[in-house]
Motif scaffolding. Structure first.
Motif, PDB file in Angstrom:
ATOM      1  N   SER A 134       0.869  -1.157  -0.064  1.00 43.68           N
ATOM      2  CA  SER A 134      -0.040  -0.201  -0.050  1.00 43.68           C
ATOM      3  C   SER A 134       0.691   1.030   0.148  1.00 43.68           C
ATOM      4  O   SER A 134       2.093   1.215   0.324  1.00 43.68           O
ATOM      5  CB  SER A 134      -0.786   0.056   1.130  1.00 43.68           C
ATOM      6  N   ARG A 135       0.498   2.337  -0.330  1.00 41.90           N
ATOM      7  CA  ARG A 135       0.879   3.679  -0.272  1.00 41.90           C
ATOM      8  C   ARG A 135       1.702   3.762   1.259  1.00 41.90           C
ATOM      9  O   ARG A 135       2.766   4.074   1.238  1.00 41.90           O
ATOM     10  CB  ARG A 135       0.144   4.781  -0.669  1.00 41.90           C
ATOM     11  N   GLY A 136       0.894   3.584   2.032  1.00 44.01           N
ATOM     12  CA  GLY A 136       1.532   3.866   3.473  1.00 44.01           C
ATOM     13  C   GLY A 136       2.733   2.813   3.628  1.00 44.01           C
ATOM     14  O   GLY A 136       3.616   3.332   4.330  1.00 44.01           O
ATOM     15  N   MET A 137       2.685   1.488   3.268  1.00 44.56           N
ATOM     16  CA  MET A 137       3.826   0.812   3.524  1.00 44.56           C
ATOM     17  C   MET A 137       4.972   1.075   2.628  1.00 44.56           C
ATOM     18  O   MET A 137       6.309   0.924   3.229  1.00 44.56           O
ATOM     19  CB  MET A 137       3.404  -0.749   3.020  1.00 44.56           C
ATOM     20  N   LYS A 138       4.692   1.663   1.417  1.00 43.37           N
ATOM     21  CA  LYS A 138       5.775   2.050   0.537  1.00 43.37           C
ATOM     22  C   LYS A 138       6.543   3.401   1.388  1.00 43.37           C
ATOM     23  O   LYS A 138       7.742   3.516   1.187  1.00 43.37           O
ATOM     24  CB  LYS A 138       5.161   2.498  -0.634  1.00 43.37           C
ATOM     25  N   GLN A 139       5.688   4.119   1.944  1.00 40.77           N
ATOM     26  CA  GLN A 139       6.489   5.200   2.465  1.00 40.77           C
ATOM     27  C   GLN A 139       7.322   4.742   3.987  1.00 40.77           C
ATOM     28  O   GLN A 139       8.294   5.343   4.006  1.00 40.77           O
ATOM     29  CB  GLN A 139       5.344   6.270   3.490  1.00 40.77           C
ATOM     30  N   ARG A 140       6.552   3.779   4.533  1.00 42.80           N
ATOM     31  CA  ARG A 140       7.853   3.195   5.473  1.00 42.80           C
ATOM     32  C   ARG A 140       9.051   2.541   4.965  1.00 42.80           C
ATOM     33  O   ARG A 140       9.781   2.643   5.627  1.00 42.80           O
ATOM     34  CB  ARG A 140       6.770   2.477   6.628  1.00 42.80           C
ATOM     35  N   LEU A 141       8.660   1.771   3.947  1.00 42.24           N
ATOM     36  CA  LEU A 141       9.839   1.238   3.279  1.00 42.24           C
ATOM     37  C   LEU A 141      10.845   2.155   2.892  1.00 42.24           C
ATOM     38  O   LEU A 141      11.955   2.262   3.106  1.00 42.24           O
ATOM     39  CB  LEU A 141       9.301   0.100   2.123  1.00 42.24           C
ATOM     40  N   SER A 142      10.307   3.345   2.249  1.00 41.24           N
ATOM     41  CA  SER A 142      11.107   4.618   2.122  1.00 41.24           C
ATOM     42  C   SER A 142      11.863   5.182   3.316  1.00 41.24           C
ATOM     43  O   SER A 142      13.430   5.277   3.154  1.00 41.24           O
ATOM     44  CB  SER A 142      10.273   5.607   1.244  1.00 41.24           C
ATOM     45  N   LEU A 143      11.465   5.167   4.455  1.00 43.98           N
ATOM     46  CA  LEU A 143      12.070   5.560   5.400  1.00 43.98           C
ATOM     47  C   LEU A 143      13.351   4.470   6.003  1.00 43.98           C
ATOM     48  O   LEU A 143      14.182   5.073   6.360  1.00 43.98           O
ATOM     49  CB  LEU A 143      10.843   5.752   6.519  1.00 43.98           C
ATOM     50  N   ALA A 144      12.772   3.401   5.606  1.00 38.33           N
ATOM     51  CA  ALA A 144      13.592   2.126   6.174  1.00 38.33           C
ATOM     52  C   ALA A 144      15.023   2.203   5.351  1.00 38.33           C
ATOM     53  O   ALA A 144      16.099   2.227   5.763  1.00 38.33           O
ATOM     54  CB  ALA A 144      12.866   0.808   5.966  1.00 38.33           C
ATOM     55  N   ARG A 145      14.853   2.637   4.087  1.00 39.09           N
ATOM     56  CA  ARG A 145      15.864   2.751   3.064  1.00 39.09           C
ATOM     57  C   ARG A 145      16.705   3.958   3.284  1.00 39.09           C
ATOM     58  O   ARG A 145      18.100   3.509   3.093  1.00 39.09           O
ATOM     59  CB  ARG A 145      15.432   2.788   1.581  1.00 39.09           C
ATOM     60  N   ALA A 146      16.153   4.997   3.840  1.00 43.40           N
ATOM     61  CA  ALA A 146      16.814   5.948   4.128  1.00 43.40           C
ATOM     62  C   ALA A 146      17.781   6.148   5.454  1.00 43.40           C
ATOM     63  O   ALA A 146      18.605   6.745   5.516  1.00 43.40           O
ATOM     64  CB  ALA A 146      15.763   7.320   4.248  1.00 43.40           C
ATOM     65  N   LEU A 147      17.357   5.005   6.143  1.00 40.26           N
ATOM     66  CA  LEU A 147      18.060   5.009   7.530  1.00 40.26           C
ATOM     67  C   LEU A 147      19.234   3.733   7.189  1.00 40.26           C
ATOM     68  O   LEU A 147      20.044   3.273   8.206  1.00 40.26           O
ATOM     69  CB  LEU A 147      17.328   4.403   8.556  1.00 40.26           C
ATOM     70  N   ILE A 148      19.314   3.170   6.050  1.00 40.34           N
ATOM     71  CA  ILE A 148      20.269   1.934   5.968  1.00 40.34           C
ATOM     72  C   ILE A 148      21.599   2.070   6.245  1.00 40.34           C
ATOM     73  O   ILE A 148      22.295   1.439   6.686  1.00 40.34           O
ATOM     74  CB  ILE A 148      20.059   1.555   4.359  1.00 40.34           C
ATOM     75  N   HIS A 149      22.141   3.586   6.163  1.00 34.69           N
ATOM     76  CA  HIS A 149      23.515   3.775   6.415  1.00 34.69           C
ATOM     77  C   HIS A 149      23.926   4.361   7.575  1.00 34.69           C
ATOM     78  O   HIS A 149      24.716   5.229   8.029  1.00 34.69           O
ATOM     79  CB  HIS A 149      24.227   4.669   5.268  1.00 34.69           C
ATOM     80  N   ASP A 150      22.535   4.653   8.522  1.00 38.43           N
ATOM     81  CA  ASP A 150      22.476   5.222   9.571  1.00 38.43           C
ATOM     82  C   ASP A 150      23.126   6.666   9.672  1.00 38.43           C
ATOM     83  O   ASP A 150      23.893   7.132  10.414  1.00 38.43           O
ATOM     84  CB  ASP A 150      23.540   4.479  10.645  1.00 38.43           C
ATOM     85  N   PRO A 151      22.341   7.791   8.913  1.00 38.40           N
ATOM     86  CA  PRO A 151      22.557   8.889   8.852  1.00 38.40           C
ATOM     87  C   PRO A 151      22.121   9.649  10.183  1.00 38.40           C
ATOM     88  O   PRO A 151      21.360   9.481  10.720  1.00 38.40           O
ATOM     89  CB  PRO A 151      22.050   9.418   7.650  1.00 38.40           C
ATOM     90  N   GLY A 152      23.047  10.953  10.320  1.00 35.13           N
ATOM     91  CA  GLY A 152      22.407  11.792  11.362  1.00 35.13           C
ATOM     92  C   GLY A 152      21.403  12.617  11.035  1.00 35.13           C
ATOM     93  O   GLY A 152      20.656  13.086  11.853  1.00 35.13           O
ATOM     94  N   LEU A 153      21.165  12.773   9.748  1.00 36.18           N
ATOM     95  CA  LEU A 153      20.417  14.054   9.221  1.00 36.18           C
ATOM     96  C   LEU A 153      19.280  13.113   8.403  1.00 36.18           C
ATOM     97  O   LEU A 153      19.873  12.648   7.445  1.00 36.18           O
ATOM     98  CB  LEU A 153      20.893  14.980   8.520  1.00 36.18           C
TER      99      LEU A 153
END
Length: 323
Positions: A134-153
């Motif tokens: 679903s769209r909401g799941m894709k948004q959560r997946l995008s967030l998980a992907r953005a955290l993959i390298h443990d950025p501070g920002l």
């Protein structure tokens, strides 16, 4: 944590950003708001190094950033306003692909991806194709992907757009938890009531320029100082109305039962003086307070899309006076 200094960006003859400067403190959850076309997405792409300004500079953690420096990507996790085209991948494959882009592979990648999918509550979707989400799941997946390298920002462009209320609430909880873990988060949104609920700081942009930026509590305090005063009178209502009609600082007045609402331009000292005069005239005042401001009313005032301040949830009753 991050500073934009005197950023200007043109698209042809169109000025998207005009001498824009903002500073976001380490650990802030910064709500970036403005009308459509105000320049939010352009500013956020410049923060990520995806777009080079015509003039100005970007500073992260005290270091001025070269817009051609590829190492900038290791500092930032970015969630754009569109998901992308990865529908033919399974969720686990999607995550492991982006992990490999940061040099994370093998068992280390699988463990990290699974942990992040657990964080966004997608651990039971690892073998699903992305297109089945679903769209909401894709948004959560995008967030998980953005955290993959443990950025501070983390920089998120309209992440709640198109989500149902429950999914927006769940996403808000994820961002609040990340903020508590020490992440600095910049989020653009048009859902102003949500921004005011969980952001620590706010910036309002209009026509490519910053019109206000700072701690949310400070911004709301300034706005409340301009809001109408609600006076609750126990005895002496007629006398109070007469006194207020003669006061040059009272620009308008509305009566509802024993309550009087006034638009008052006298400032804090004038408020104290007005209350003193009411009491000295023998008027029994049960309540005297500024109506609390809202981010919505602030936005409308500062971006020039509102006229006289609107007072929400107030019935002026039968009598209303304008000056």
């Amino acid at each position: 944590m991050i500073k934009l200094k005197h950023i200007t960006k043109f698209y042809g003859k169109l000025c998207a950003l005009s001498d824009l400067s903002l500073s976001i403190d380490d650990g802030a959850l910064y709500g970036f708001v403005g009308p459509n076309g105000a320049g939010k997405t352009t500013a956020m792409k410049i923060m990520c190094g995806l777009l080079q300004p015509d003039s100005g500079s970007l500073e992260i953690d005290g270091r001025e950033i070269d817009f051609g420096d590829r190492s900038l990507g290791s500092l930032i996790g970015y969630v754009p306003d569109s998901f992308g085209v990865y529908n033919n991948l399974k969720v686990s494959e999607y995550m492991e692909f982006f992990a490999s882009c940061y040099g994370i592979d093998g068992m280390s990648a699988r463990k990290r991806c699974h942990r992040l999918l657990e964080f966004v509550d997608l651990q039971d979707r690892e073998d699903f194709f992305v297109e089945a989400l679903s769209r909401g799941m894709k948004q959560r997946l995008s967030l998980a992907r953005a955290l993959i390298h443990d950025p501070g920002l983390l920089i998120l462009d309209e992440p709640s757009s198109g989500l149902d209320p429950r999914t927006r609430y769940e996403f808000k909880q994820l961002l609040s938890e990340l903020s508590e873990r020490g992440k600095t988060i910049v989020i653009s949104s048009h859902i102003l009531s949500e921004v005011s609920e969980y952001c620590t700081d706010v910036g309002i942009i209009d026509q490519g320029s910053m019109v206000m930026s700072g701690r949310l509590s400070d911004v709301m305090r300034m706005v409340t100082a301009e809001n109408p005063i609600i006076i609750n009178v126990e005895k002496g209502l007629s006398k109070a109305i007469g006194l207020l009609k003669k006061d040059p600082s009272v620009r308008s007045m509305a009566i509802n039962g024993s309550e009087i609402m006034i638009n008052f331009g006298g400032g804090p000292h004038g408020e104290a003086e007005l209350l003193r005069r009411l009491i000295e005239e023998g008027i029994s005042v049960r309540g005297f307070a500024r109506e609390k401001g809202s981010l919505e009313s602030t936005f409308m005032q500062l971006t020039g899309h509102g006229g006289e301040k609107t007072v929400y949830a107030y019935d002026p009753g039968e009598e209303q006076y304008e000056y």
